[in-house]
Every structure is written in C-alpha cells, then in structure tokens.
Design an enzyme around this catalytic site. Structure first.
Site, PDB file in Angstrom:
ATOM      1  NE  ARG A   1     128.418  31.389  95.917  1.00 52.09           N
ATOM      2  CZ  ARG A   1     127.407  31.197  95.167  1.00 52.09           C
ATOM      3  NH1 ARG A   1     126.179  30.594  95.227  1.00 52.09           N
ATOM      4  NH2 ARG A   1     127.317  32.192  93.859  1.00 52.09           N
TER       5      ARG A   1
ATOM      6  CB  CYS B   1     121.208  34.163 116.636  1.00 53.51           C
ATOM      7  SG  CYS B   1     120.623  32.922 117.661  1.00 53.51           S
TER       8      CYS B   1
ATOM      9  CE1 TYR C   1     135.655  31.314  95.856  1.00 50.61           C
ATOM     10  CE2 TYR C   1     134.227  30.714  93.801  1.00 50.61           C
ATOM     11  CZ  TYR C   1     135.541  31.257  94.392  1.00 50.61           C
ATOM     12  OH  TYR C   1     136.581  31.509  93.596  1.00 50.61           O
TER      13      TYR C   1
END
Length: 424
Positions: free
Chosen positions: A314, A344, A373
């Site tokens: 999120r 990365c 979520y």
C-alpha cells in the site's frame, strides 16, 4: 487504530505477547485480532438492525481462511471477485446462498463454477457479461439472480487508484446502457435481473459521496419500477474508510452510514446488501517486522526493516500512511527516519521523515492498520517468500498461514526448456 497495549515493557495484541510471538513465528508476520474483527461485525450489525440487509464481506480485503471463518461464524456472506475467492469463501464455511459475485472481468469458467455452486447473486458490470451469463445459465438450465452495477459518476473524494464510481472508471454502466441491459434480460429465461448495485470506491471518509450515489440509485430504481422492471435487491457496495493516522480526518461513523442508507431507501421494501471489507479488518491487523540495520543517509538515517513492499504494498502503490510503532520499552530520545524495506526499488518505502523512538538492529516494530490489503496484495517479488499470518484471541494464537518456504515458492517451476537441459 489497532489495539496494541503495553504494560511493564510487554507489548500485546488480544493478550498475546508480541515479542514472544515474533520469537516463535519469525518476521515478517501478519497478526490479526479476532476481538477487533468481532467487535466491528457486531457494530455494523447493530447499525443496520431493523433493515432487510445482508452483510457480504469483501473477500479481497483479507482472504485468509481463518478470517473468512470468523465472518461465516457471525452470519456474514461474501462479496467475491474471482473463482479463487469463491473457493475460499466456500471452504471457510460461507454458504453459497450468501455469496455475491462482483467484478468486471468474470470469465466463462468462473461464471460456470459460481452457477454450479448455487451462489445467491451476480453483480453484472456490462451488457456483454449479461449475455454471457444468459448463455451459461441457459446451457446449464439453471435460473440465476443478477443485479446490474450502475456507475453514478460520483467523485468519492478518495485516492484516484481506488475510486470506482466516476464515468471514466472501468466499473459499471451508465443509465442508457442500464436500460438496454434490463431490456435484454427480459428476453433471457434463465437470468432474473432484478437488482441494482453500486460501489464508488474505497477508503471513503466523507458521507456526502455516499449520499449522492445512494440518491442516484434510489431514483433509478423508481424509474425501473415504473417501467415494469421490479427491483428486489439493492447492493450499496462498500468503501467505508478507517483512520490510518491520528492526524487524518475521522472516518464516517458507521451509524451515520447506515442512517444514510435508511433515508435513501425508506420506501424500498426489498433486500439491501452491504459489502464492507477494509472497515471490518484493517484496524485488526499489524505487520510484525524487525530492524535489519540503521544506515546513514544524506538527509536522515534509513531504518531498514525485514518487511518490504512485497509484504505490504500500500505505501508504494498509494503513498498510503501507516502507523509505525517500535516495540521496545527502553526510554530513548526520538529520531527522524526514512523507514524502508530490503526490496530493490526506491518505492520500497514505508515512511519518509517519520519521528520515532531511536531504534537499532534487531528491534521489533509493528506496522499498524495492516489487516486489509496487506497479505492479500503480497507477492514474491525479489524471490522473497510470502509472510506468515497469525490469528490471536484472548491470549492464544494460531498460525493461520505458514510462512512460505523457498522450496514452496519454486514449486511448479523448472530449470528446463527448449534447448535447455534439466539441471542436475
């Protein structure tokens, strides 16, 4: 906010010592409070008392089987958007007769599975989908119930990526297309199109967008009735927001939301359907993670956690704000950090310039408001196995999803192909 407590240096959720839990299960790990979920369910059920209302939990928010089982035990149904969610809901004990199937991209195979399972209702999102449902139901000789998703072109005043009720969004149909759909459905013997559906977005913290959208649907329902298309159910969607940060606006009180529904449909004698997701589970969850190291930076030190954007997407996807709480009892001065993960990507950032108690390698940290979520959007990006999930209740805990192993992550792949010999 997530109900973590601290007493004498011991941090707990639902009576479970979080340090002991992290030592036993490892990190990163999602932890869900059963008590918080049950309290939210009860609050919503009380708010809609007296209405002919069905509460169908939006499975996409958190599809863990144990979480779904809590919903089933409380008598809730499920709002699903895929064949996989159908199987999860059924396996968790939610009766097919309490399942509604939403989503713009239902495939023929998914529709067949849902019809054969005997779900209660399809939320149709296009004329093409209606025709497909007609063909499938006719071939199977099964009568199905359906509602049509109306796009009311209402600005939910939420994040653009979770707004679903504007004309430019892919969801639902406008009024002209809706009339064509009801006319087409009258020619299909095995589809009973007798419902309306709306859903204008997620994480909505104002009541006015709800009122405006409900008014659109209520007015169109009366037009349909007058034209000889009786409406027996109205699905008002979900979207109730939560307070991720204390400095954020207070969310809509659930009683006010229920009263707005009452007012809009005071003269409607059919069934109302609610699809809450985030509001039921977001505050119930935390993501437990440990500090790997503190790295000096040009502007601020980086607090590098063992959780990354693959575990909680999120913040990277929406610039979402989550509370971050270091779970150590020692008195310490605060410091401003950029809180990041090991993935990365520069977007693997949970917080920028966040003022926190000073932390060091090995410290346990809780990311709050992670019950919705979070795990449901997790991935294995950077070949990082999926995190564990734990349910806590009255001082007890259960691992409800084992931490994925690298071996399990690689299962189904093969180091061979055209011109490539199998690995020894």
């Amino acid at each position: 906010m997530t109900p973590i407590t601290e007493q004498d240096g011991v941090w707990r959720l639902d009576g479970v010592d979080l340090h002991a839990l992290a030592d036993a299960v490892g990190t990163p790990t999602y932890v869900y409070s059963s008590a918080t979920i049950r309290a939210r369910i009860a609050e919503l059920q009380q708010a809609v008392r007296g209405l002919d209302a069905r509460i169908c939990y939006a499975v996409k928010a958190n599809p863990n089987l144990a979480v779904l089982a809590l919903m089933a035990h409380a008598g809730l149904g499920a709002d699903i958007v895929s064949g996989g969610e159908l199987q999860r809901a059924l396996r968790a004990g939610i009766p097919a007769q309490r399942i509604v199937f939403s989503g713009v991209g239902k495939t023929e195979a998914e529709i067949v599975a849902a019809v054969e399972a005997g779900i209660w209702r399809f939320n149709i999102e296009s004329r093409d989908e209606l025709h497909l449902l007609c063909r499938v139901s006719s071939r199977l000789g099964t009568l199905v119930n359906a509602a049509l998703r109306l796009n009311p072109d209402v600005d939910a005043r939420t994040h653009a990526k979770i707004s679903t009720g504007r004309a430019q969004n892919k969801f639902g149909v406008d009024r002209d297309e809706a009339w064509r759909c009801f006319a087409d459905a009258a020619e299909c013997a095995y589809v009973r199109l007798d419902g309306l559906h709306m859903h204008i977005g997620s994480q909505i913290v104002e009541l006015d967008p709800f009122r405006e959208a409900l008014g659109h649907v209520a007015g169109f329902r009366k037009e349909l009735d007058a034209a000889g298309y009786p409406v027996r159910s109205i699905d008002v969607g979900g979207g109730l927001g939560v307070r991720y940060a204390l400095h954020a606006p207070a969310p809509v009180p659930v009683q006010d939301y229920a009263d707005a529904i009452r007012s809009a449909f005071a003269d409607f004698d059919g069934t109302l359907v609610l699809e809450p997701g985030r509001w039921l589970v977001a505050d119930a969850g935390i993501l437990l993670t440990r500090v790997i190291r503190v790295k000096p930076g040009a502007e601020r030190p980086f607090l590098i956690l063992d959780a990354g954007m693959n575990d909680l997407l999120r913040p990277a996807l929406y610039d979402a704000w989550h509370g971050i709480v270091p779970l150590h009892a020692r008195e310490a001065s605060t410091r401003r950090y950029d809180v990041v993960g090991p993935v990365c990507e520069s977007s693997d950032t949970f917080a920028v310039d966040r003022d926190l108690p000073m932390c060091g390698a090995g410290d346990l940290v809780a990311i709050l408001g992670a019950g919705a979520y979070g795990a449901s959007m997790a991935s294995t990006y950077n070949s990082r196995p999926l995190p564990a999930e734990v349910l806590v209740d009255a001082g007890c805990h259960a691992v409800v999803r084992e931490r994925q192993t690298v071996e399990a992550m690689l299962a189904g792949e093969a180091a061979r192909g055209p011109g490539i010999e199998p690995a020894p």
